[in-house]
Design an enzyme around this catalytic site. Structure first.
Site, PDB file in Angstrom:
ATOM      1  N   ARG A  82     -36.906 -11.183  40.612  1.00  0.00           N
ATOM      2  CA  ARG A  82     -37.571 -11.103  39.314  1.00  0.00           C
ATOM      3  C   ARG A  82     -37.944 -12.511  38.875  1.00  0.00           C
ATOM      4  NH1 ARG A  82     -37.297  -7.518  34.581  1.00  0.00           N
ATOM      5  NH2 ARG A  82     -39.014  -8.311  33.336  1.00  0.00           N
ATOM      6  N   ASP A  97     -35.743  -4.512  36.612  1.00  0.00           N
ATOM      7  CA  ASP A  97     -35.469  -4.800  35.203  1.00  0.00           C
ATOM      8  C   ASP A  97     -34.138  -4.125  34.881  1.00  0.00           C
ATOM      9  OD1 ASP A  97     -35.953  -5.737  32.581  1.00  0.00           O
ATOM     10  OD2 ASP A  97     -36.765  -3.796  31.991  1.00  0.00           O
ATOM     11  N   ASP A  99     -31.601  -3.631  31.653  1.00  0.00           N
ATOM     12  CA  ASP A  99     -31.392  -3.806  30.219  1.00  0.00           C
ATOM     13  C   ASP A  99     -30.023  -3.265  29.820  1.00  0.00           C
ATOM     14  OD1 ASP A  99     -33.894  -4.927  29.716  1.00  0.00           O
ATOM     15  OD2 ASP A  99     -34.826  -2.983  29.334  1.00  0.00           O
TER      16      ASP A  99
END
Length: 136
Positions: A82, A97, A99
């Site tokens: 990333r 990703d 979170d």
């Protein structure tokens, strides 16, 4: 130990392999993965792309404090390739990703760390997999 819920998403490369690798790394660097949702294929949210996302949520038991958890999730993202979370505050395609959605019953509002995740209830790609594993 603390119970945390994480959301994962990818829309580049071999998405299933990337998701499995991210979950493995979470188990190695963050804590024991207690539950994992199924994978959900979804349209990009907040930007246009021809690449569909694969999304999932995991429930993890961890000894990490909230800020340490954030650092660990960001380190996994970087290790997996990333580059940046966004360009000029715009969403983009991403290899992975991760979170933080929930951390015990804490409410945190600090620079770069807001828990519960402020947009999670607006995102079906988060809420559908989360509901599969959330121990309410």
């Amino acid at each position: 130990m603390h119970i945390v819920y994480l959301s994962l998403g990818t829309n580049l490369g071999n998405r299933k392999a990337i998701m499995h690798e991210a979950i493995t790394r979470i188990g190695e660097k963050i804590g024991t993965v207690l539950r994992q949702s199924s994978f959900h294929e979804t349209e990009p949210w907040g930007f246009e792309s021809p690449n569909l996302f694969l999304n999932a949520c995991v429930c993890v038991s961890t000894s990490l404090a909230p800020r340490q958890l954030l650092e660990a999730t960001q380190a996994i993202e970087i290790e997996m390739g990333r580059v940046k979370k966004s360009i000029n505050a715009q969403y983009t395609d991403r290899i992975i990703d991760i979170d933080i959605l929930l951390y015990d019953n804490l409410n945190i509002n600090e620079p770069n760390l807001v828990i519960p995740h402020p947009l999670m209830e607006e995102r079906d790609f988060v809420m559908l997999p989360l509901k599969e594993i959330w121990d309410d």
